[in-house]
Design a protein around this motif. Sequence first.
Motif, PDB file in Angstrom:
ATOM      1  N   UNK A 142       0.817  -1.216   0.000  1.00 43.63           N
ATOM      2  CA  UNK A 142       0.000   0.000   0.000  1.00 43.63           C
ATOM      3  C   UNK A 142       0.848   1.261   0.000  1.00 43.63           C
ATOM      4  N   UNK A 143       2.062   1.163   0.491  1.00 43.23           N
ATOM      5  CA  UNK A 143       2.941   2.330   0.483  1.00 43.23           C
ATOM      6  C   UNK A 143       3.429   2.680  -0.916  1.00 43.23           C
ATOM      7  N   UNK A 144       3.175   1.818  -1.861  1.00 41.51           N
ATOM      8  CA  UNK A 144       3.646   2.049  -3.222  1.00 41.51           C
ATOM      9  C   UNK A 144       2.482   2.305  -4.181  1.00 41.51           C
ATOM     10  N   UNK A 145       1.381   2.791  -3.634  1.00 34.44           N
ATOM     11  CA  UNK A 145       0.217   3.154  -4.439  1.00 34.44           C
ATOM     12  C   UNK A 145       0.086   4.666  -4.450  1.00 34.44           C
ATOM     13  N   UNK A 146      -0.211   5.232  -5.609  1.00 34.15           N
ATOM     14  CA  UNK A 146      -0.372   6.671  -5.719  1.00 34.15           C
ATOM     15  C   UNK A 146      -1.597   7.008  -6.548  1.00 34.15           C
ATOM     16  N   UNK A 147      -2.071   8.224  -6.410  1.00 35.98           N
ATOM     17  CA  UNK A 147      -3.243   8.694  -7.138  1.00 35.98           C
ATOM     18  C   UNK A 147      -2.796   9.615  -8.263  1.00 35.98           C
ATOM     19  N   UNK A 148      -3.297   9.348  -9.471  1.00 30.63           N
ATOM     20  CA  UNK A 148      -2.952  10.174 -10.630  1.00 30.63           C
ATOM     21  C   UNK A 148      -4.238  10.597 -11.340  1.00 30.63           C
ATOM     22  N   UNK A 149      -4.188  11.730 -12.013  1.00 30.15           N
ATOM     23  CA  UNK A 149      -5.324  12.182 -12.802  1.00 30.15           C
ATOM     24  C   UNK A 149      -5.420  11.352 -14.078  1.00 30.15           C
ATOM     25  N   UNK A 150      -6.585  11.358 -14.710  1.00 32.28           N
ATOM     26  CA  UNK A 150      -6.795  10.518 -15.888  1.00 32.28           C
ATOM     27  C   UNK A 150      -5.788  10.800 -16.993  1.00 32.28           C
TER      28      UNK A 150
ATOM     29  N   UNK B 157      -9.523   4.907 -19.767  1.00 38.76           N
ATOM     30  CA  UNK B 157      -9.591   6.298 -19.331  1.00 38.76           C
ATOM     31  C   UNK B 157     -10.931   6.904 -19.732  1.00 38.76           C
ATOM     32  N   UNK B 158     -11.393   6.578 -20.929  1.00 41.61           N
ATOM     33  CA  UNK B 158     -12.704   7.059 -21.361  1.00 41.61           C
ATOM     34  C   UNK B 158     -13.822   6.501 -20.499  1.00 41.61           C
ATOM     35  N   UNK B 159     -13.718   5.227 -20.123  1.00 41.22           N
ATOM     36  CA  UNK B 159     -14.730   4.614 -19.274  1.00 41.22           C
ATOM     37  C   UNK B 159     -14.766   5.304 -17.913  1.00 41.22           C
ATOM     38  N   UNK B 160     -13.584   5.548 -17.326  1.00 43.13           N
ATOM     39  CA  UNK B 160     -13.548   6.232 -16.028  1.00 43.13           C
ATOM     40  C   UNK B 160     -14.161   7.619 -16.127  1.00 43.13           C
ATOM     41  N   UNK B 161     -13.841   8.335 -17.214  1.00 44.27           N
ATOM     42  CA  UNK B 161     -14.406   9.673 -17.396  1.00 44.27           C
ATOM     43  C   UNK B 161     -15.922   9.621 -17.542  1.00 44.27           C
ATOM     44  N   UNK B 162     -16.433   8.597 -18.217  1.00 42.33           N
ATOM     45  CA  UNK B 162     -17.879   8.483 -18.400  1.00 42.33           C
ATOM     46  C   UNK B 162     -18.608   8.248 -17.080  1.00 42.33           C
ATOM     47  N   UNK B 163     -17.865   7.806 -16.070  1.00 41.19           N
ATOM     48  CA  UNK B 163     -18.445   7.587 -14.743  1.00 41.19           C
ATOM     49  C   UNK B 163     -18.242   8.788 -13.832  1.00 41.19           C
ATOM     50  N   UNK B 164     -17.627   9.852 -14.371  1.00 36.90           N
ATOM     51  CA  UNK B 164     -17.381  11.046 -13.574  1.00 36.90           C
ATOM     52  C   UNK B 164     -16.183  10.944 -12.663  1.00 36.90           C
ATOM     53  N   UNK B 165     -15.303   9.981 -12.932  1.00 42.87           N
ATOM     54  CA  UNK B 165     -14.128   9.755 -12.086  1.00 42.87           C
ATOM     55  C   UNK B 165     -12.929  10.478 -12.695  1.00 42.87           C
ATOM     56  N   UNK B 166     -12.301  11.357 -11.918  1.00 44.60           N
ATOM     57  CA  UNK B 166     -11.235  12.217 -12.440  1.00 44.60           C
ATOM     58  C   UNK B 166      -9.837  11.701 -12.145  1.00 44.60           C
ATOM     59  N   UNK B 167      -9.705  10.771 -11.198  1.00 44.12           N
ATOM     60  CA  UNK B 167      -8.375  10.274 -10.845  1.00 44.12           C
ATOM     61  C   UNK B 167      -8.469   8.789 -10.494  1.00 44.12           C
ATOM     62  N   UNK B 168      -7.322   8.105 -10.580  1.00 38.56           N
ATOM     63  CA  UNK B 168      -7.268   6.668 -10.345  1.00 38.56           C
ATOM     64  C   UNK B 168      -6.109   6.344  -9.416  1.00 38.56           C
ATOM     65  N   UNK B 169      -6.262   5.265  -8.654  1.00 42.81           N
ATOM     66  CA  UNK B 169      -5.178   4.777  -7.813  1.00 42.81           C
ATOM     67  C   UNK B 169      -4.388   3.723  -8.587  1.00 42.81           C
ATOM     68  N   UNK B 170      -3.102   3.948  -8.709  1.00 46.87           N
ATOM     69  CA  UNK B 170      -2.245   3.082  -9.514  1.00 46.87           C
ATOM     70  C   UNK B 170      -1.004   2.710  -8.709  1.00 46.87           C
TER      71      UNK B 170
END
Length: 438
Positions: free
Chosen positions: A41-49, A183-196
């Motif tokens: 979990x310490x190696x997970x970060x949040x990035x914009x689409x 990325x398009x699917x996430x945007x269609x759900x209104x989600x602006x960032x993802x945990x990667x």
Amino acid sequence: MKHSPNNPLLLSSSLHVDEARAAIRNLVRELLQEGGSTQDSNFIETVTLDQALNRILAQDLLSPIDVPAADNSAMDGYAFDGTCLNTNNSEITLSIAGTALAGKPYEGSISQAQCLKIMTGALMPKGCDTVIPQEFTSSSNNQSITFTRSQLKAGENRRLRGEDLQKDQPAIVAGRVLRPSDLGLAASLGIASLQVHRKLKVAILSSGDELRSLNQALDPGSIYDSNRYSLIGLLNRLNVEIIDCGIVRDDPNSLKEAFINAAAKADVLISSGGVSVGEADFTKQILQELGDVGFWKIAMRPGRPMAFGILKPIPDQSNPRKTLFFGLPGNPVAVMVTFYQFVRSALLQLGGATQTEPPLTQAISETAIRKKPGRTEFQRAILGRAADGKPTVRLTGSQGAGILRSMSQANCFVILGHDQGNIAAGDWVDIALFEGLL
């Protein structure tokens, strides 16, 4: 580590490609189980689409909404109450009560004798559950439509709420290498960032006294170092953080220092050259001092000599974790083949991806190919198409391990299995496309 350098199988015999691939998977799995990897979990970060392409999704992406959010029309046509189809009349005529547009729903309700002109994606009006395509109807005055009852069934051409995706259902599963469509699917759900998962740090170096940098003149017997640039391109395809350690001389002290410095910074170290049995090939010696390594001969062409294993943490160094190591051959084509066959999948696995193996397809060989059973071969080739539409493939010419032009001209590998013999013209062969991989 189970696959230690003391294992005589790894040291003395030539492994099948599948055996080597399995051993690498097992060792990476052991490394992940020990912790301190990108899956922690310490190696997970949040990035914009806009920064998420080719990153590896760390957690299931749950849909915050139903998709579609409401019943809507699957096509342009006319919406009506499907119970009107329960009639003995062969033709049905309905009056047009109004229009429903995408984003502009019809607010009223309609009777069984009425319909609404409706566009694709428009919300289904109250009292409507069926849509007939516009081309299936006839109208003389734009006030009514007529169609044949047998042309459709009640409920057709309507997309139901949640039909594609229900709220709290995984839209994208963890471990996915994110593609443009994701990325398009996430945007269609209104989600602006993802945990990667964070990017792997991969160090690369080339070893050899004969190697020269691109800004140096060539003296007799020297060559320009191309392997690092091939590896940089291959690694950029995987969206990792690259640490270029340059060229290292054929000297055990220099090589050892380079390995220690690289391991202090990187999750993975990839070297090229110095893994054969020549007098100036010190990789095996250094690895036995610094880590736990299987030094392999693999039954393949090109790419027979390859080292793989773990560099242990060095006391007082900034990196407390073990570093995955690949010692690739020095020949330019062999570097790319071994990366494609072994390194790429290991990096994806270490980085948190669930799908790590490249897909295969088949094509018809245009010419005969000579092949000895007992090794897997990776021939550079060009995929085409015959007049009848069937896929065909032809080799790029000479298949020497030092002929980098054969890789530049090719768009695929022809993969000839360990037990295969000669290939006749017209035989189907396995191929792996380069696009997106190399």
